[in-house]
Every structure is written in structure tokens, then in C-alpha cells.
Design a protein around this motif. Structure first.
Motif, PDB file in Angstrom:
ATOM      1  N   THR A 171       0.801  -1.222   0.000  1.00 28.33           N
ATOM      2  CA  THR A 171       0.000   0.000   0.000  1.00 28.33           C
ATOM      3  C   THR A 171       0.836   1.275   0.000  1.00 28.33           C
ATOM      4  O   THR A 171       0.282   2.364  -0.139  1.00 28.33           O
ATOM      5  CB  THR A 171      -0.907   0.032   1.245  1.00 28.33           C
ATOM      6  OG1 THR A 171      -0.078   0.086   2.424  1.00 28.33           O
ATOM      7  CG2 THR A 171      -1.801  -1.203   1.305  1.00 28.33           C
ATOM      8  N   SER A 172       2.148   1.130   0.193  1.00 27.25           N
ATOM      9  CA  SER A 172       3.059   2.291   0.338  1.00 27.25           C
ATOM     10  C   SER A 172       2.604   3.191   1.486  1.00 27.25           C
ATOM     11  O   SER A 172       2.743   4.419   1.429  1.00 27.25           O
ATOM     12  CB  SER A 172       3.134   3.095  -0.968  1.00 27.25           C
ATOM     13  OG  SER A 172       3.647   2.308  -2.017  1.00 27.25           O
ATOM     14  N   SER A 173       2.048   2.587   2.502  1.00 26.51           N
ATOM     15  CA  SER A 173       1.529   3.361   3.631  1.00 26.51           C
ATOM     16  C   SER A 173       2.661   3.913   4.487  1.00 26.51           C
ATOM     17  O   SER A 173       3.639   3.236   4.768  1.00 26.51           O
ATOM     18  CB  SER A 173       0.621   2.486   4.499  1.00 26.51           C
ATOM     19  OG  SER A 173      -0.583   2.202   3.847  1.00 26.51           O
ATOM     20  N   LYS A 174       2.464   5.136   4.916  1.00 27.11           N
ATOM     21  CA  LYS A 174       3.402   5.747   5.857  1.00 27.11           C
ATOM     22  C   LYS A 174       3.203   5.170   7.255  1.00 27.11           C
ATOM     23  O   LYS A 174       4.169   5.004   8.011  1.00 27.11           O
ATOM     24  CB  LYS A 174       3.205   7.258   5.879  1.00 27.11           C
ATOM     25  CG  LYS A 174       4.218   7.998   6.750  1.00 27.11           C
ATOM     26  CD  LYS A 174       4.044   9.508   6.627  1.00 27.11           C
ATOM     27  CE  LYS A 174       5.089  10.256   7.460  1.00 27.11           C
ATOM     28  NZ  LYS A 174       4.948  11.725   7.341  1.00 27.11           N
ATOM     29  N   TYR A 175       1.949   4.860   7.605  1.00 24.44           N
ATOM     30  CA  TYR A 175       1.638   4.356   8.936  1.00 24.44           C
ATOM     31  C   TYR A 175       0.778   3.095   8.857  1.00 24.44           C
ATOM     32  O   TYR A 175      -0.058   2.953   7.961  1.00 24.44           O
ATOM     33  CB  TYR A 175       0.892   5.406   9.750  1.00 24.44           C
ATOM     34  CG  TYR A 175       1.685   6.666  10.018  1.00 24.44           C
ATOM     35  CD1 TYR A 175       2.812   6.645  10.832  1.00 24.44           C
ATOM     36  CD2 TYR A 175       1.299   7.880   9.448  1.00 24.44           C
ATOM     37  CE1 TYR A 175       3.541   7.801  11.069  1.00 24.44           C
ATOM     38  CE2 TYR A 175       2.010   9.042   9.679  1.00 24.44           C
ATOM     39  CZ  TYR A 175       3.145   8.993  10.499  1.00 24.44           C
ATOM     40  OH  TYR A 175       3.862  10.136  10.730  1.00 24.44           O
ATOM     41  N   VAL A 176       0.987   2.204   9.835  1.00 27.84           N
ATOM     42  CA  VAL A 176       0.157   1.003   9.973  1.00 27.84           C
ATOM     43  C   VAL A 176      -0.428   1.005  11.382  1.00 27.84           C
ATOM     44  O   VAL A 176       0.302   1.031  12.377  1.00 27.84           O
ATOM     45  CB  VAL A 176       0.953  -0.291   9.740  1.00 27.84           C
ATOM     46  CG1 VAL A 176       0.078  -1.515  10.027  1.00 27.84           C
ATOM     47  CG2 VAL A 176       1.483  -0.353   8.306  1.00 27.84           C
ATOM     48  N   ILE A 177      -1.759   0.989  11.454  1.00 28.18           N
ATOM     49  CA  ILE A 177      -2.489   0.928  12.722  1.00 28.18           C
ATOM     50  C   ILE A 177      -2.936  -0.508  12.951  1.00 28.18           C
ATOM     51  O   ILE A 177      -3.482  -1.146  12.044  1.00 28.18           O
ATOM     52  CB  ILE A 177      -3.729   1.839  12.689  1.00 28.18           C
ATOM     53  CG1 ILE A 177      -3.331   3.307  12.530  1.00 28.18           C
ATOM     54  CG2 ILE A 177      -4.576   1.651  13.947  1.00 28.18           C
ATOM     55  CD1 ILE A 177      -4.517   4.226  12.283  1.00 28.18           C
ATOM     56  N   SER A 178      -2.713  -1.017  14.146  1.00 25.28           N
ATOM     57  CA  SER A 178      -3.260  -2.314  14.521  1.00 25.28           C
ATOM     58  C   SER A 178      -4.458  -2.101  15.433  1.00 25.28           C
ATOM     59  O   SER A 178      -4.340  -1.458  16.480  1.00 25.28           O
ATOM     60  CB  SER A 178      -2.199  -3.161  15.248  1.00 25.28           C
ATOM     61  OG  SER A 178      -2.791  -4.340  15.766  1.00 25.28           O
ATOM     62  N   LEU A 179      -5.605  -2.615  15.012  1.00 21.83           N
ATOM     63  CA  LEU A 179      -6.805  -2.619  15.851  1.00 21.83           C
ATOM     64  C   LEU A 179      -6.860  -4.002  16.490  1.00 21.83           C
ATOM     65  O   LEU A 179      -7.232  -4.981  15.842  1.00 21.83           O
ATOM     66  CB  LEU A 179      -8.049  -2.335  15.014  1.00 21.83           C
ATOM     67  CG  LEU A 179      -9.386  -2.332  15.743  1.00 21.83           C
ATOM     68  CD1 LEU A 179      -9.402  -1.316  16.878  1.00 21.83           C
ATOM     69  CD2 LEU A 179     -10.531  -2.047  14.774  1.00 21.83           C
ATOM     70  N   MET A 180      -6.455  -4.102  17.747  1.00 20.34           N
ATOM     71  CA  MET A 180      -6.164  -5.389  18.379  1.00 20.34           C
ATOM     72  C   MET A 180      -7.137  -5.729  19.504  1.00 20.34           C
ATOM     73  O   MET A 180      -7.473  -4.879  20.333  1.00 20.34           O
ATOM     74  CB  MET A 180      -4.736  -5.353  18.936  1.00 20.34           C
ATOM     75  CG  MET A 180      -4.222  -6.687  19.434  1.00 20.34           C
ATOM     76  SD  MET A 180      -2.640  -6.526  20.318  1.00 20.34           S
ATOM     77  CE  MET A 180      -3.230  -5.900  21.913  1.00 20.34           C
ATOM     78  N   SER A 181      -7.583  -6.982  19.527  1.00 24.31           N
ATOM     79  CA  SER A 181      -8.406  -7.464  20.630  1.00 24.31           C
ATOM     80  C   SER A 181      -7.676  -7.267  21.948  1.00 24.31           C
ATOM     81  O   SER A 181      -6.445  -7.358  22.017  1.00 24.31           O
ATOM     82  CB  SER A 181      -8.722  -8.952  20.447  1.00 24.31           C
ATOM     83  OG  SER A 181      -9.421  -9.176  19.248  1.00 24.31           O
ATOM     84  N   GLY A 182      -8.455  -7.028  23.011  1.00 21.73           N
ATOM     85  CA  GLY A 182      -7.859  -6.772  24.312  1.00 21.73           C
ATOM     86  C   GLY A 182      -7.553  -8.040  25.079  1.00 21.73           C
ATOM     87  O   GLY A 182      -6.764  -8.867  24.661  1.00 21.73           O
ATOM     88  N   SER A 183      -8.212  -8.229  26.210  1.00 22.75           N
ATOM     89  CA  SER A 183      -7.877  -9.330  27.115  1.00 22.75           C
ATOM     90  C   SER A 183      -8.481 -10.663  26.697  1.00 22.75           C
ATOM     91  O   SER A 183      -7.980 -11.716  27.100  1.00 22.75           O
ATOM     92  CB  SER A 183      -8.337  -8.980  28.539  1.00 22.75           C
ATOM     93  OG  SER A 183      -7.702  -7.804  28.987  1.00 22.75           O
TER      94      SER A 183
END
Length: 388
Positions: A34-46
Motif C-alpha cells: 500500500t506504500s503506507s506511511k503508517y500502519v495501525i493495529s486494531l487489536m483485541s484486548g484481554s
């Protein structure tokens, strides 16, 4: 699309349970594709989608991700993270849409073909009410989702695609993007190495998270399958049966009212729980007792988790009202600014500054329970976000 202004931002919906070389590969390939500058992880919690506690706490797993390519980790609220594929995907996509700056959603799949996945997503999105009702009846009879669909459709290629776990979740992501008329573009990375449910560590260059969890709990060597820089973080693992006493107490304390008020529990499952409660020894063996041809191990595990965490019917339908930050990289502060500028929901880095609603309270309560059982005894109100 927001990439003209922000040089593109990608998101990955994740559990990292635990983080391994395949996840590191996914983040790198996402950035390359994607040539992305940033990668966000939307991550499950506990707690995670399989109806189990995560093997390591959410702050440790966030640190693992940040050390291996992610720029920011946001917690996927518990009311979405513990759901079956459709509700899991819908809740996650709704949250990403609310950030108003994500250009790409990247996910793994067995087929690696975004056009094929999109075709299947469109097919499922366009099923009639009659079709969906028929599928539910087939599922009640104990058929798997792909086989139930095969009774409705005739395209064998579709059935083959739907026979793989990551493909199914990928299709649900695409369907959710379509339903919400999202500006986020779906991209897929072909899964390499072991399959999702593979239990052997030595079946490929990338082991599955399932196999690594088994190795952790059995005290086997899993180090060749995780990045070297996080080996020291693999301490104090948590297992499902650690919560047995707590669940047993709750089941007994409310058995007179039944359990149909909890997410995904019908009268038959409620009755099976009550009928077999006197034989409860631990959670995993109790699930084996309750499951049947109609109700899989994972379905029952999720049902019991919903009771344990007090997740009621339709809680998963609540729209996202916050984005809770678990950690970020120091050199990604620009990304935090972009989120603050564009997000239509509050960004939470300190609970003391947050408005606590029912969804956020579930996150707090579930993590406090997790930390108590795991004997880390951390407090959600005093825990610090991870900064790398």
C-alpha cells in the motif's frame, strides 16, 4: 481516500495471540503493498474471538506489535472482540470508519485474491432473507457454514473459498466495508506457512498462533517462530482453565434465571449448561460436555465467555463510541495528530480523562478480571500505555 493528504494509512484488525513471524510478515507486506506511511493495529484486548483469554495481556501484545512494524495499537472493544466472524468484522470496521483517516484495511487470506474474496462478499451480502433463514436452519442441524451455503448456491469455487477460516473473515471484512459504504479499500495478503488451525510447529516456515499457544502451555520450544526481539516478553501465559473457578461460581449463582439473556445463547444451549453444571470440573472439559453436532466447541466457548464477561444480547450492535490507545511509536506522533483531527469518536489514552459508557466499562472489567486471574494485579486506571 485520504492518502493525498496523509501519504496513506493502513489498518490491520488483529489479535496477536501471540505475535509471531507471520504477523511480522503481514505488517511488512501491507506497508510494501500500500506504500503506507503508517500502519495501525486494531487489536483485541484481554479476550479473543475463540471465546478464550489472550495468552498474554494486551499491553504486552501491543508492545510486541510496535517492536515489529506497527505504528499505533488501538484496542478492539470487548463487545466486538469476543464475537463470531460477522459481528467481529462489523464492529471493527465501524470503529475504523469512525477514525476517518484509514485508507486501507489489510487482512490475510488463504486464497490471496481480493477479486475472488469480493465476489464472495457480494454474493453473501445479496442473499435474500429466505436464503439466510434457510442457512440458519442448516446450521442448527449441525452443518458447517460452507456446507450450509452450498445448499443455497451452486458455484463450487465459492464453496472452496468459504472452506478456509481466514477467507471467511476476509469476506466478512469486505462485506462490512460494502454495507457501511466505507471509503476504506480492502487489500489481502496471501497466508504463508501453516494453516490457521494447524497444531504442529514444524509444518511450515510460519507456524500458526494455535500451534505456538500449545507450545507455550506445554513448555515446548517455539522461539524459531517468533521475532527475536520479543522472546523475553513471552512470560506469564494465561489459559482458559485459569478462569474455571470464576465461571463456575457465576454459572451457579444465576442458573435459576437461565442464560438466554447473554449474547449468542439460545434456550437449548442454556438448558445444556444447566443440565450439565453438576459435572463441571474445568472450562475446557465442560465445553466438551456441552458441545454437540449443532454447537461447536468454539461456539460454546464464546457463549460461556459472554456469561463470564456479562455480554448481553445485542451488546455487539452498539456503535463504537471511543478508540482506546494501547501504545504507539514515538516517531508516529504525527499519526496521533491526524487521528485527533479527523476521528468522530474520542481517542482515549487515560481512563481518568474518559467518559465511561457501558462498552468501555466492559473493557475495564474484563481486563481487571484478566489481570487478577493472571496475578499481575494491574489496574486499568493506573496502567500506562506502551510507548516505543
Amino acid at each position: 481516500m485520504y492518502l493525498t493528504k496523509y501519504n496513506s494509512i493502513s489498518a490491520i484488525i488483529s489479535e496477536y495471540n501471540p505475535f509471531h513471524l507471520g504477523h511480522q510478515y503481514h505488517i511488512k507486506k501491507t506497508r510494501d503493498l500500500t506504500s503506507s506511511k503508517y500502519v495501525i493495529s486494531l487489536m483485541s484486548g484481554s479476550f479473543v474471538q475463540r471465546g478464550e483469554p489472550a495468552v498474554f495481556d494486551k499491553y504486552t501484545r501491543a508492545k510486541m506489535a510496535l517492536l515489529n512494524g506497527a505504528d499505533l495499537v488501538i484496542e478492539l472493544p470487548t463487545i466486538y472482540a469476543t464475537q463470531s466472524a460477522s459481528n467481529f468484522a462489523q464492529g471493527a470496521v465501524n470503529l475504523l470508519n469512525s477514525l476517518n483517516c484509514v485508507d486501507y484495511l489489510s487482512f490475510g487470506s488463504e486464497c490471496g485474491d481480493i477479486d475472488e474474496l469480493t465476489k464472495n462478499a457480494n454474493m453473501i451480502a445479496n442473499l435474500t432473507d429466505e436464503d439466510n433463514l434457510a442457512i440458519k436452519e442448516y446450521l442448527k442441524d449441525g452443518l458447517s457454514y460452507p456446507i450450509a451455503l452450498s445448499k443455497i448456491i451452486s458455484d463450487s469455487n465459492n464453496i472452496n473459498v468459504l472452506n478456509n477460516s481466514n477467507n471467511i473473515l476476509a469476506i466478512e471484512y469486505i462485506k462490512s466495508l460494502k454495507i457501511t459504504k466505507s471509503l476504506i479499500n480492502p487489500v489481502t495478503i496471501k497466508r504463508e506457512g501453516a494453516s490457521y488451525n494447524e497444531t504442529s510447529l514444524f509444518s511450515g516456515s510460519y507456524a500458526s498462533a494455535t500451534a505456538i499457544r500449545e507450545a507455550i502451555l506445554n513448555k515446548e520450544d517455539f522461539s524459531p517462530f517468533i521475532p527475536d526481539n520479543i522472546v523475553s516478553l513471552f512470560t506469564n501465559p494465561v489459559s482458559l482453565n485459569d478462569f474455571s473457578d470464576t465461571l463456575f461460581y457465576k454459572l451457579n449463582s444465576i442458573k435459576e434465571t437461565g442464560f438466554t439473556m447473554y449474547e449468542d445463547i439460545n434456550e437449548e444451549i442454556s438448558n445444556r449448561i444447566i443440565k450439565n453444571l453438576n459435572n463441571f470440573k474445568d472450562i475446557s472439559s465442560f465445553i466438551e460436555t456441552i458441545k454437540s453436532k449443532n454447537y461447536t466447541y468454539t461456539r460454546i466457548s464464546r457463549c460461556l465467555l459472554h456469561i463470564l464477561l456479562d455480554i448481553k444480547n445485542n451488546d455487539s450492535k452498539i456503535l463504537p463510541s471511543y478508540a482506546r490507545i494501547l501504545g504507539f511509536k514515538k516517531d508516529a506522533k504525527e499519526l496521533l495528530g491526524i487521528l485527533k483531527e479527523n476521528s468522530s469518536i474520542p481517542l482515549i489514552s487515560k481512563l481518568a480523562d474518559a467518559s465511561i459508557d457501558s462498552s468501555l466499562m466492559k473493557d475495564i472489567d474484563s481486563t481487571n478480571l484478566y489481570s487478577y486471574i493472571s496475578k499481575t494485579h494491574t489496574n486499568e486506571y493506573t496502567s500506562q500505555i506502551v510507548i516505543i
